[in-house]
Design a protein around this motif. Structure first.
Motif, PDB file in Angstrom:
ATOM      1  N   ASP A 186      -6.510   5.398   0.965  1.00 29.47           N
ATOM      2  CA  ASP A 186      -6.010   6.685   0.485  1.00 29.47           C
ATOM      3  C   ASP A 186      -6.608   7.816   1.314  1.00 29.47           C
TER       4      ASP A 186
ATOM      5  N   LEU B 185     -11.395   7.846  -7.191  1.00 26.99           N
ATOM      6  CA  LEU B 185     -10.739   6.547  -7.257  1.00 26.99           C
ATOM      7  C   LEU B 185     -11.741   5.419  -7.471  1.00 26.99           C
TER       8      LEU B 185
ATOM      9  N   VAL C 237     -10.859   1.625  -8.821  1.00 28.39           N
ATOM     10  CA  VAL C 237      -9.940   1.284  -7.734  1.00 28.39           C
ATOM     11  C   VAL C 237     -10.764   0.607  -6.640  1.00 28.39           C
TER      12      VAL C 237
ATOM     13  N   ARG D 252      -3.839   0.619 -14.142  1.00 28.53           N
ATOM     14  CA  ARG D 252      -3.276   1.400 -13.050  1.00 28.53           C
ATOM     15  C   ARG D 252      -3.589   2.867 -13.303  1.00 28.53           C
TER      16      ARG D 252
ATOM     17  N   TYR E 229      -2.474   3.656  -8.265  1.00 31.93           N
ATOM     18  CA  TYR E 229      -3.316   2.598  -7.725  1.00 31.93           C
ATOM     19  C   TYR E 229      -3.760   1.617  -8.818  1.00 31.93           C
TER      20      TYR E 229
ATOM     21  N   THR F 197       2.153   2.744  -3.190  1.00 30.15           N
ATOM     22  CA  THR F 197       1.244   3.425  -4.104  1.00 30.15           C
ATOM     23  C   THR F 197       0.956   4.864  -3.675  1.00 30.15           C
TER      24      THR F 197
ATOM     25  N   TRP G 251       0.830  -1.201   0.000  1.00 28.17           N
ATOM     26  CA  TRP G 251       0.000   0.000   0.000  1.00 28.17           C
ATOM     27  C   TRP G 251       0.862   1.246   0.000  1.00 28.17           C
TER      28      TRP G 251
ATOM     29  N   THR H 269      -9.059   0.192  -1.041  1.00 28.38           N
ATOM     30  CA  THR H 269      -7.889   0.982  -1.405  1.00 28.38           C
ATOM     31  C   THR H 269      -8.223   2.463  -1.380  1.00 28.38           C
TER      32      THR H 269
END
Length: 310
Positions: free
Chosen positions: A230, A217, A222, A73, A66, A48, A45, A226
């Motif tokens: 963030d 995201l 994503v 990505r 990510y 990223t 993690w 995740t």
């Protein structure tokens, strides 16, 4: 079918995946393998998170890097999230110039600008003011601190009141048509083909900025957890600075118990949950918030995918 239409159709499909229509089996890949080390998960993690180190701002990050459910990505160097840029040093301004930004969006309200000052930016780069309401939090905070009265401060912020205030603010990210319009305008600009690298920010870069980053995201496919990490990473980037603020307030005598500010300084999962629960109630989920709440059509969502995911 033309190549342009094929690309758009592909992007629309990717956008649909981002909106939660993946089969349940796809989510199984998210789970760590049995016996996998938690430290390894944290390391992956951490790789990223791409912070832009500055002296005058502590929560500046490239939103790229990510992985997505679609196998891509998020591209780097296109979207940045930040706290206020009003205290940048000359060296910071040079660093920001190197990002090649073509637009900066400021979600702060006029009172925040009055107290904190306008952004310091490279020559030729201007700010688009796009205020998102904080339900009077900034004014409440200024009033509590300036009073110097520990009883009043406790009455205003103690007993869970600060946390409740934060949850109410997050709900307005969903319920307020004005707030939704500001977020939507920014997402449309990010999706626009002619728009170069863009940075958006508020004061601390964690709530209004954190919410829009979470939404963007997730719209890019994503994984939800995740996007949540963030969002929560602001606590890591801001911890030292926020502790210094509390220590300064105590040393100056303006607050006997500056820990009352911690719920306002931090991001918390339950704040985010307050917004997503409201999203479910008002719009039936994430897709409804994007399309009905923010008014984004499939072409805009597809353009986000095509532009930002490689």
């Amino acid at each position: 079918m033309s190549r342009a239409r094929i690309r758009l159709a592909t992007a629309v499909l990717a956008s649909a995946l981002a909106l939660g229509t993946l089969p349940a089996s796809a989510y199984a890949t998210q789970a760590a393998a049995p016996g996998a080390a938690a430290g390894q998960h944290r390391q992956l993690w951490a790789e990223t998170i791409r912070q832009i180190p500055l002296q005058g701002a502590v929560n500046v990050r490239d939103l790229g890097g990510y992985r997505t459910w679609t196998g891509g990505r998020v591209r780097q160097g296109l979207v940045y999230r930040s706290d206020a840029l009003s205290k940048l040093t000359a060296a910071d301004v040079t660093t920001v110039a190197g990002l090649g930004l073509t637009k900066v969006v400021d979600f702060r309200i006029p009172m925040e600008l009055q107290y904190d000052g306008a952004d310091r930016l490279p020559a030729g780069l201007s700010v688009t003011s796009r205020p998102v309401s904080d339900l009077g939090l900034y004014g409440t905070l200024v009033g509590a601190i300036s009073s110097g009265d520990p009883v009043k401060q406790e009455q205003m912020l103690g007993g869970g009141r600060a946390e409740a205030y934060m949850r109410d603010i997050y709900r307005t990210f969903v319920t307020s048509p004005e707030n939704r319009a500001q977020f939507a305008a920014t997402l449309r600009e990010i999706a626009a083909g002619g728009q170069g690298p863009l940075l958006y920010h508020c004061t601390s870069g964690k709530d209004r900025t954190g919410w829009l980053s979470y939404v963007l995201l997730r719209a890019l496919a994503v994984p939800e957890d995740t996007a949540e990490r963030d969002y929560l990473a602001s606590n890591t980037f801001r911890a030292t600075y926020d502790a210094q603020v509390r220590a300064g307030l105590k040393q100056s005598g303006r607050m006997q118990n500056p820990d009352l500010l911690i719920p306002l300084q931090e991001v918390r999962q339950d704040y985010l949950d307050a917004a997503t629960a409201r999203m479910e109630a008002d719009f039936g989920g994430f897709y409804g918030y994007l399309t009905d709440g923010l008014g984004l059509d499939l072409r805009t969502l597809a353009n986000l995918q095509a532009k930002l995911v490689g």
